[in-house]
Design an enzyme around this catalytic site. Structure first.
Site, PDB file in Angstrom:
ATOM      1  N   HIS A  48       0.818  -1.211   0.000  1.00 56.14           N
ATOM      2  CA  HIS A  48       0.000   0.000   0.000  1.00 56.14           C
ATOM      3  C   HIS A  48       0.856   1.267   0.000  1.00 56.14           C
ATOM      4  CE1 HIS A  48      -3.836   2.029   0.564  1.00 56.14           C
ATOM      5  NE2 HIS A  48      -3.279   2.798   1.472  1.00 56.14           N
ATOM      6  N   TYR A  51       4.458   0.449  -3.051  1.00 60.32           N
ATOM      7  CA  TYR A  51       4.239   0.092  -4.460  1.00 60.32           C
ATOM      8  C   TYR A  51       5.345  -0.842  -4.961  1.00 60.32           C
ATOM      9  CZ  TYR A  51       0.728   3.776  -4.492  1.00 60.32           C
ATOM     10  OH  TYR A  51      -0.370   4.548  -4.216  1.00 60.32           O
ATOM     11  N   HIS A  95     -10.313   2.605  -1.227  1.00 63.21           N
ATOM     12  CA  HIS A  95     -10.528   2.203   0.164  1.00 63.21           C
ATOM     13  C   HIS A  95     -11.343   0.909   0.160  1.00 63.21           C
ATOM     14  CE1 HIS A  95     -10.053   4.350   4.250  1.00 63.21           C
ATOM     15  NE2 HIS A  95      -8.887   4.253   3.645  1.00 63.21           N
ATOM     16  N   ASN A  96     -10.833  -0.062  -0.603  1.00 64.18           N
ATOM     17  CA  ASN A  96     -11.569  -1.300  -0.842  1.00 64.18           C
ATOM     18  C   ASN A  96     -11.639  -2.199   0.389  1.00 64.18           C
ATOM     19  OD1 ASN A  96     -11.565  -0.326  -3.479  1.00 64.18           O
ATOM     20  ND2 ASN A  96      -9.853  -1.611  -4.105  1.00 64.18           N
ATOM     21  N   HIS A  97     -10.480  -2.498   0.965  1.00 61.25           N
ATOM     22  CA  HIS A  97     -10.450  -3.433   2.083  1.00 61.25           C
ATOM     23  C   HIS A  97     -11.218  -2.904   3.295  1.00 61.25           C
ATOM     24  CE1 HIS A  97      -7.488  -5.329  -0.443  1.00 61.25           C
ATOM     25  NE2 HIS A  97      -7.315  -6.319   0.416  1.00 61.25           N
ATOM     26  N   SER A 313      -5.194   7.456  12.609  1.00 62.07           N
ATOM     27  CA  SER A 313      -6.293   8.329  13.006  1.00 62.07           C
ATOM     28  C   SER A 313      -6.454   9.440  11.974  1.00 62.07           C
ATOM     29  CB  SER A 313      -6.021   8.934  14.384  1.00 62.07           C
ATOM     30  OG  SER A 313      -6.016   7.933  15.382  1.00 62.07           O
ATOM     31  N   ASN A 498      -5.179   7.532 -11.915  1.00 61.17           N
ATOM     32  CA  ASN A 498      -5.707   6.175 -12.048  1.00 61.17           C
ATOM     33  C   ASN A 498      -5.726   5.442 -10.719  1.00 61.17           C
ATOM     34  OD1 ASN A 498      -3.099   4.633 -11.681  1.00 61.17           O
ATOM     35  ND2 ASN A 498      -2.555   5.816 -13.492  1.00 61.17           N
ATOM     36  N   GLY A 535      -1.790   8.492  -8.841  1.00 59.96           N
ATOM     37  CA  GLY A 535      -2.929   7.628  -8.564  1.00 59.96           C
ATOM     38  C   GLY A 535      -2.626   6.653  -7.461  1.00 59.96           C
ATOM     39  N   SER A 538      -4.115  -0.797  -5.891  1.00 57.28           N
ATOM     40  CA  SER A 538      -4.727  -1.613  -4.844  1.00 57.28           C
ATOM     41  C   SER A 538      -4.660  -3.071  -5.274  1.00 57.28           C
ATOM     42  CB  SER A 538      -6.179  -1.188  -4.619  1.00 57.28           C
ATOM     43  OG  SER A 538      -6.807  -2.050  -3.684  1.00 57.28           O
TER      44      SER A 538
END
Length: 752
Positions: A48, A51, A95-97, A313, A498, A535, A538
């Site tokens: 994350h 890369y 913010h998929n997970h 946070s 992207n 970009g 993920s």
């Protein structure tokens, strides 16, 4: 302060590091790392943040243009010059997970994080867009994820006061476990007032501003660097909790501090929190920092150094400021009831040194932590996926013809990936700031730039089914479609950001998909002159049932020089002439027709000729500059028939029919629902038809006059005849009905 655990290889492996990486860390430090240092490396070398499995490929993308004011990765967001001393900052991230396990907060903090990336550069946020993918809509869990994600996006954006002006929502069973939640933010600033994300000036103060630090979000970056699994529910503490009202205060205070010349550098504390912001700002500035963790405002008792540096946070930023400006800085932020605490200072050496309780708990070369500098970079094994041997042998002629083309069109219009998404975007405030000229439902959103005649066209686009079947061509199509949406709204495409959503990069078939997609994206960006400004990647978007379709999402901005050049997709007046730009070939591989009507995903992605694409887009723009167009709409999901139907009914207050007559030898269902690329529907006044045709002949763009506007039906050859009422009902009512049918069950008044 309790003693830290001793660091072993097993502990490093638990933190997501490999044995080789652990050995590399010991070589860098000349010793075993402390527990806090292990935490720092584990988050900063996670996929994350670093890369590490994508950077080598991403660096092959085109990133140069005379309009770009920052190269990809140099700042918190991309930066494009739009003239008159103004610039646009924009970026898209995933913010998929977090959204898979805590959809409301996952989506909300995704919006909050991308907004901070924009306004830390000194830009006033003017728009948010999203790109969402969910599983089978008949699955009640899909209903739960969809409703909570939409609520999270709407809550944060609405409370913050930024319009959510556009986006996309698609459904496929491959996203049942792992939804895709991508958020894009766009901001406006004076080019001369850009705030850089670098630390400079030995002895300058390092200041933490915003909210207090808690335990929420610890190891969020590493959580986003692993697959969704049955233990993901146990990782809820990795999901941050946002407060849009604090973020709004943070924006106002930061912009005032910028105007008061108080800022040397600023970075958002997003993924990896203090660990990331201190090391990245140091590396960019060629310096280091000494940080006293005892000075960090905390909201939970007995937080360890490890927890403080890794906390994610929300609503926090790191500022570098000259010591003599601290008084002014404190007075500005105090007005907004925000913390302003000096936690360290800039030093000349390449080091981030963290102290707690009077002793050094971590001391690491700053550059060794940072992507593109000391963090590892890998190129993984690739292998062409075995499924392509099956999908590649699809014989279109063996597909059974539907019994009714009328029924097929109405069913496609009711497809949740095509039908009207009012239920979604009506929960977003798209008019706040009063700049929105065209909001959700248009081919691209259009936002006014106050104080000028200029407007910004903005879109997010991607077709994961195409990329699954042909990653290189599918990714090229994503760029081309984004550009088409900008052009048929009246804009000139400028640049892209992207968000590349893929499965596990250690799977050779997934990495082959990724490699091919990046190559295809690069080819299209070069052809269309839309450089990549940055970009997000993920990976690990997988669940127990396997990986998602490879899903590269393109966020694109374009410039409209004056409001008179805005185009809309709806047919306007009776007797207007309908012209089709581009060619019909009847390609059905990877289409919504195959997926929704025949329940198969197979074949090849549609052909794409980038030279033709460029010519067609230029031709449409040329006609628009001559003020010869009354409407323009690109043909994408659902093909010619769906595009025609949409143009008839997108003006819900004043729908209007059309009569289409096109000679073709293509099989009727393929002709109507094939998704051939590089096609637009345009309408022109009858008095301008000859002039338009002459212009198109000179451009050598293929075109056909296919019909005229008018009546209360859509008639296409002898294949389709549907009343406007039936089209309206299929398109506008279906999505809400599907949601009502598949609501997530309630147990004891709460979602199960």
């Amino acid at each position: 302060m309790a003693p830290e655990p001793s660091v072993t290889l097993d502990l490093a492996l638990e933190h997501g590091l490999t044995e080789d990486e652990f050995e590399r860390i010991t070589l860098i430090l000349g010793r075993n790392p402390s527990y806090t240092e292990l935490g720092l490396y584990s988050v900063m070398w996670s996929e994350h943040c670093s890369y590490k499995n994508s950077l080598a490929l991403i660096k092959t993308l085109p990133t140069k243009s005379e309009n770009l004011l920052a190269e990809a990765g140099d700042e918190n967001a991309g930066l494009v010059d739009i003239g008159e001393g103004l610039a646009i900052a924009f970026k898209i991230e995933s913010h998929n997970h977090p959204s898979a396990v805590e959809p409301f907060q996952g989506a909300a903090t995704g919006v909050g994080g991308i907004l901070r990336d924009v306004f830390t550069m000194g830009a006033q946020p003017i728009a948010v867009l999203d790109s969402l993918r969910f599983g089978d809509i008949s699955n009640p869990r899909t209903h739960y994820l969809l409703t909570q994600v939409v609520k999270g996006i709407g809550n944060y954006g609405n409370c913050f006061g930024v319009p959510t002006v556009g986006g996309e929502v698609y459904f496929d069973a491959c996203y049942n476990t792992n939804p895709i939640v991508n958020a894009m933010a766009v901001g406006l600033l004076e080019a001369r007032k850009v705030i850089r994300a670098a630390a400079n000036g030995v002895g300058n103060a390092v200041v933490l501003v915003g909210s207090s630090t808690g335990r929420d979000g610890i190891h969020g970056a590493t959580f986003a660097s692993e697959e969704i699994s049955v233990r993901s529910e146990d990782r809820r503490p990795s999901v941050q909790v946002g407060d849009p009202f604090v973020e709004k205060c943070l924006l106002e205070a930061l912009l005032e501090a910028s105007d008061s010349n108080c800022l040397v550098g600023v970075q958002d504390m997003g993924a990896a929190g203090i660990a990331c912001s201190t090391s990245e700002m140091s590396a960019r500035g060629g310096c280091g920092m000494v940080i006293n963790l005892d000075l960090v405002p905390i909201r939970e008792a007995n937080m360890s150094p490890y927890e403080i540096v890794l906390s994610e946070s929300q609503e926090r930023m790191l500022i570098v400021a000259e010591p003599e400006k601290l008084g002014t800085l404190r007075s500005i932020f105090a007005k907004w009831d925000l913390h302003v605490v000096q936690i360290g200072e800039v030093v000349s050496e390449d080091v981030v040194r963290y102290l707690k309780g009077g002793r050094v708990v971590a001391e690491i070369p700053a550059t060794s932590l940072v992507a593109g500098r000391g963090a590892p970079v890998y190129t993984r094994e690739t292998r062409e996926p075995s499924y392509l041997r099956v999908t590649g042998h699809f014989v279109e002629g063996e597909l059974p013809a539907p019994p009714s083309l009328d029924e097929t069109l109405t069913k496609l219009l009711s497809n949740p990936s095509i039908s009207h998404k009012g239920w979604v975007y009506e929960q977003y405030d798209n008019a706040v700031q009063t700049n929105t000229a065209r909001g959700p439902g248009s081919d691209a959103a259009v936002v006014r730039i106050k104080g000028t005649q200029k407007l910004l066209a903005i879109t997010t686009d991607g077709n994961s089914r195409y990329v699954y079947l042909n990653p290189r061509r599918g990714a090229s199509i994503a760029v081309a479609e984004a550009a088409r949406n900008i052009v048929c709204t009246g804009g000139t495409p400028l640049a892209i950001t992207n968000c590349l959503n893929f499965g596990n990069p250690y799977d050779p078939e997934v990495y082959w998909q990724f490699t091919e997609a990046v190559a295809g994206m690069g080819e299209a960006c070069r052809a269309l002159k839309t450089p990549v400004t940055g970009g997000n990647v993920s990976f690990y978007n997988e669940g127990p049932d396997g990986a998602i379709f490879p899903t590269p999402v393109i966020g694109m901005i374009g410039l409209i020089e004056d409001e008179e050049f805005i185009l809309t997709p709806d047919f306007k007046d009776p007797d207007d002439i309908i012209i089709l730009l581009g060619e019909n070939r009847g390609h059905v591989g990877g289409t919504e027709y195959l997926s929704y009507i025949h329940n198969i995903t197979t074949g090849d992605a549609p052909e794409l000729d980038l030279q033709l694409e460029t010519l067609v887009q230029k031709a449409l723009s040329g006609l628009n500059r001559k003020r010869l167009l009354k409407s323009a709409h690109d043909l994408s999901e659902g093909g010619l028939a769906v595009g025609m139907a949409e143009s008839c009914i997108l003006n819900r207050i004043k729908p209007i029919g059309a009569h289409i007559k096109i000679q073709t030898t293509i099989r009727p269902d393929f002709f109507l629902f094939g998704e051939d690329q590089s096609r637009f529907l345009i309408t022109v006044s009858p008095t301008c038809t000859d002039q338009v045709q002459e212009y198109l002949r000179q451009t050598a763009v293929p075109f056909q006059v296919v019909g005229e506007v008018g009546g209360d039906h859509l008639q296409i050859n002898d294949s389709i005849r549907l009343t406007l009422g039936r089209l309206l009902d299929s398109y506008y009512s279906s999505f809400r009905k599907l949601l009502a049918q598949n609501a997530w069950p309630l147990v004891g008044g709460k979602s199960k």
